[in-house]
Design an enzyme around this catalytic site. Sequence first.
Site, PDB file in Angstrom:
ATOM      1  N   PRO A  11       0.788  -1.223   0.000  1.00  0.00           N
ATOM      2  CG  PRO A  11      -0.113  -1.090   2.138  1.00  0.00           C
ATOM      3  CD  PRO A  11       0.581  -2.023   1.201  1.00  0.00           C
ATOM      4  CG  ASN A  12      -0.376   4.333   1.175  1.00  0.00           C
ATOM      5  OD1 ASN A  12      -1.339   4.776   0.573  1.00  0.00           O
ATOM      6  ND2 ASN A  12      -0.450   3.880   2.406  1.00  0.00           N
ATOM      7  NE  ARG A  19       2.907   7.155   2.307  1.00  0.00           N
ATOM      8  CZ  ARG A  19       3.365   6.058   2.877  1.00  0.00           C
ATOM      9  NH1 ARG A  19       4.071   5.194   2.190  1.00  0.00           N
ATOM     10  NH2 ARG A  19       3.109   5.826   4.138  1.00  0.00           N
ATOM     11  CE1 TYR A  24       8.163   5.177   3.613  1.00  0.00           C
ATOM     12  CE2 TYR A  24       6.765   7.119   3.617  1.00  0.00           C
ATOM     13  CZ  TYR A  24       7.112   5.896   4.148  1.00  0.00           C
ATOM     14  OH  TYR A  24       6.420   5.385   5.209  1.00  0.00           O
ATOM     15  CG  ASN A  75       8.169  -1.841   0.592  1.00  0.00           C
ATOM     16  OD1 ASN A  75       7.469  -1.812   1.587  1.00  0.00           O
ATOM     17  ND2 ASN A  75       8.891  -0.806   0.197  1.00  0.00           N
ATOM     18  CB  ALA A  78       1.078   0.157   6.731  1.00  0.00           C
ATOM     19  CG  HIS A  81       4.483  -2.248  10.712  1.00  0.00           C
ATOM     20  ND1 HIS A  81       5.793  -2.603  10.964  1.00  0.00           N
ATOM     21  CD2 HIS A  81       4.538  -1.315   9.727  1.00  0.00           C
ATOM     22  CE1 HIS A  81       6.597  -1.899  10.180  1.00  0.00           C
ATOM     23  NE2 HIS A  81       5.856  -1.116   9.421  1.00  0.00           N
ATOM     24  CG  ASP A  88      -0.919 -17.230   8.448  1.00  0.00           C
ATOM     25  OD1 ASP A  88       0.096 -17.307   9.182  1.00  0.00           O
ATOM     26  OD2 ASP A  88      -2.082 -17.172   8.899  1.00  0.00           O
ATOM     27  CD  GLU A  99      10.180  -7.391   6.949  1.00  0.00           C
ATOM     28  OE1 GLU A  99       9.796  -6.391   7.584  1.00  0.00           O
ATOM     29  OE2 GLU A  99      10.417  -8.489   7.489  1.00  0.00           O
ATOM     30  CG  HIS A 101      10.483  -2.181   5.473  1.00  0.00           C
ATOM     31  ND1 HIS A 101       9.120  -2.151   5.338  1.00  0.00           N
ATOM     32  CD2 HIS A 101      10.803  -3.342   6.094  1.00  0.00           C
ATOM     33  CE1 HIS A 101       8.632  -3.257   5.864  1.00  0.00           C
ATOM     34  NE2 HIS A 101       9.626  -4.003   6.329  1.00  0.00           N
ATOM     35  CG  LEU A 102      11.303   2.561  -0.118  1.00  0.00           C
ATOM     36  CD1 LEU A 102      10.139   3.386  -0.607  1.00  0.00           C
ATOM     37  CD2 LEU A 102      12.430   2.535  -1.122  1.00  0.00           C
ATOM     38  CB  SER A 103      11.857   4.581   6.054  1.00  0.00           C
ATOM     39  OG  SER A 103      10.827   3.741   6.554  1.00  0.00           O
ATOM     40  NE  ARG A 108       9.114   6.113   9.298  1.00  0.00           N
ATOM     41  CZ  ARG A 108       8.161   5.947   8.392  1.00  0.00           C
ATOM     42  NH1 ARG A 108       8.221   4.968   7.515  1.00  0.00           N
ATOM     43  NH2 ARG A 108       7.120   6.764   8.362  1.00  0.00           N
ATOM     44  NE  ARG A 112       5.804   4.327  10.319  1.00  0.00           N
ATOM     45  CZ  ARG A 112       4.820   4.287   9.412  1.00  0.00           C
ATOM     46  NH1 ARG A 112       4.647   3.224   8.674  1.00  0.00           N
ATOM     47  NH2 ARG A 112       4.019   5.321   9.256  1.00  0.00           N
TER      48      ARG A 112
END
Length: 148
Positions: A11-12, A19, A24, A75, A78, A81, A88, A99, A101-103, A108, A112
């Site tokens: 998402p996003n 954004r 990001y 990625n 959200a 979390h 699953d 896994e 993540h950009l940040s 944070r 998170r």
Amino acid sequence: MKKSILILNGPNLNLLGTRQPEVYGTTTLQDIEAACAAKAEALGISVSFAQSNHEGALIDALHAAKGTHDGVILNAGAYTHTSIAIRDAISATMLPVIELHLSNIHAREKFRHHSHIAAVVVGQICGFGAHGYPLAMDALMAHLGEDK
């Protein structure tokens, strides 16, 4: 046989570039996909991309990756979390997943810091912005025994 990976974004991430650029960056998802396509060519592998803002669509993409791809870079945004269902799905496919993540999620907000998917993935790359994607590709290929 040529290895194949799926790069799956949650998402996003379709809003990258506009954004929260202070978190990001200004690189768009299309820029990331172009860089990953070039990296895949250099590695001699094939790569596919998918993005969805919907949890079920991400789960469907993970299910569809089994038998089609050799591994996944995820990625989950959200959903990292919050989603036991994505955790699953990763377990059910038995595919190696990185896994991403950009940040740096550990630097944070406290909510998170916990990843529901961390326990079922090969490893986690976070905090390197768009550069994390080619790093994840290298990591996945090394895991598959295809590092060059």
